[in-house]
Enzyme design. Structure first.
Site, PDB file in Angstrom:
ATOM      1  N   CYS A 211      55.956  -7.436 -26.742  1.00 31.82           N
ATOM      2  CA  CYS A 211      56.988  -6.884 -28.007  1.00 31.82           C
ATOM      3  C   CYS A 211      56.342  -5.942 -28.850  1.00 31.82           C
ATOM      4  CB  CYS A 211      57.547  -7.876 -28.689  1.00 31.82           C
ATOM      5  SG  CYS A 211      59.079  -7.399 -30.013  1.00 31.82           S
TER       6      CYS A 211
ATOM      7  N   GLU B 250      52.662 -16.499 -28.846  1.00 31.35           N
ATOM      8  CA  GLU B 250      52.420 -15.528 -29.779  1.00 31.35           C
ATOM      9  C   GLU B 250      51.118 -15.811 -30.870  1.00 31.35           C
ATOM     10  OE1 GLU B 250      54.632 -13.617 -33.635  1.00 31.35           O
ATOM     11  OE2 GLU B 250      55.856 -13.911 -31.924  1.00 31.35           O
TER      12      GLU B 250
ATOM     13  N   THR C 177      56.290 -14.105 -35.811  1.00 29.91           N
ATOM     14  CA  THR C 177      57.415 -13.219 -36.016  1.00 29.91           C
ATOM     15  C   THR C 177      59.052 -14.065 -35.853  1.00 29.91           C
ATOM     16  OG1 THR C 177      57.798 -12.891 -33.539  1.00 29.91           O
ATOM     17  CG2 THR C 177      56.603 -11.279 -34.969  1.00 29.91           C
TER      18      THR C 177
ATOM     19  N   SER D 147      61.847 -20.937 -30.967  1.00 31.03           N
ATOM     20  CA  SER D 147      61.674 -21.119 -32.261  1.00 31.03           C
ATOM     21  C   SER D 147      62.907 -20.541 -33.009  1.00 31.03           C
ATOM     22  CB  SER D 147      60.505 -20.235 -32.786  1.00 31.03           C
ATOM     23  OG  SER D 147      59.272 -21.061 -32.101  1.00 31.03           O
TER      24      SER D 147
END
Length: 296
Positions: free
Chosen positions: A101, A131, A168, A235
């Site tokens: 992303c 991530e 994020t 999440s």
């Protein structure tokens, strides 16, 4: 009974982009297309893409692919990867497509920049989340990862300039609580009133998640029962579901149709269906149809 799907739910643009990339690679290279880790945190979408030929692998599969499948393509998923993964793929001459992303790529670049400038880096996130593993990789794992305000209490060394950033998909409200606490703590420790040179905070939570919160609160209040559809490992799914639950105690988290308890709908007139940024619209439509067929 009226059953409504929240029009602001479902895939964010980053997930749409990643799935589009995967489907395009599959069309060009169906028999030898791999994804490094689950493409998104939704088992039903993973299953759909597996039926199209997308195979999920781990880093331990690289050697075998390099040896036996010279025409294979490995896709890097939206969560991103540390530099070591790219180096390994290049050294083994494995073709790969980077579907990270852009928001995650930008966050990696910011972490790298502050690391090179000598900052102490604090990341609000889950240490073993894919991530965050990527973020740890771009700073040689020289960072502090915390997942709660309570863990921020344990940080006591501010001898270097410090920067706070976030995975994020974390809760922005908790991020700002941590930010306020660290500002206050650094002021007290250094006995100064102006800390901008010593502490920086960068809210890197994804707006595709945070911008959904207020409309989602209203949607939860408008319905008698709310069905939240999400992968259990998501999440942002957990964060958005908690938003719903605070507004409507009759909010229920499910991954698929078979988890529905039909007793939830007794004497109910309005049912709302919503989901995470990794929840496919086709799955919410399937659940909507099942509820309508049962009660209408």
């Amino acid at each position: 009974m009226i059953v409504t799907i929240n029009e602001k739910s479902g895939f964010c643009w980053g997930v749409v982009r990643t799935i589009d990339i995967a489907e395009n690679v599959l069309n060009d290279n169906n028999k030898n297309t791999y994804i490094l880790g689950k493409i998104i945190h939704n088992s039903k979408e993973v299953e759909r893409l597996a039926n199209l030929g997308l195979k999920t692998i781990t880093h331990s599969d690289f050697e075998n692919i390099a040896k036996n499948e010279p025409n294979a393509t490995v896709i890097i998923r939206a969560h991103g990867e540390p530099p070591s993964t790219y180096n390994q793929l290049k050294n083994l001459n494995i073709n790969y497509v980077d579907a990270t992303c852009p928001l995650v790529t930008n966050l990696q670049n910011r972490v790298r920049k502050y690391y090179e400038q000598g900052f102490q880096i604090i990341i609000f996130g889950k240490k073993e989340h894919p991530e965050v593993i990527g973020l740890r990789g771009v700073c040689n794992d020289e960072c502090i990862v915390i997942r709660s305000l309570e863990e921020a209490y344990e940080i006591n060394d501010f001898s270097r300039k410090t920067v706070l950033m976030s995975q994020t998909t974390m809760d922005k409200h908790i991020f700002h609580q941590i930010e306020d606490y660290l500002k206050s703590k650094i002021k007290d420790l250094l006995n100064i009133g102006y800390i901008d040179d010593n502490f920086l905070s960068r809210d890197t939570t994804c707006r595709a998640v945070t911008s959904r919160e207020e409309p989602l609160k209203q949607f939860a209040r408008e319905n008698d029962v709310l069905i939240f559809v999400s992968g259990k490992d998501s999440s942002n799914g957990k964060a958005l579901f908690n938003t719903c639950l605070k507004e409507n105690p009759k909010s229920y988290f499910i991954e698929d149709l078979n988890e529905i308890d039909w007793n939830w709908f007794e004497n109910v007139e309005k049912v709302g269906i919503t989901g995470a940024t990794s929840t496919p619209m086709w799955l919410m439509e399937k659940i909507k149809k099942a509820i309508e067929d049962k009660f209408n």
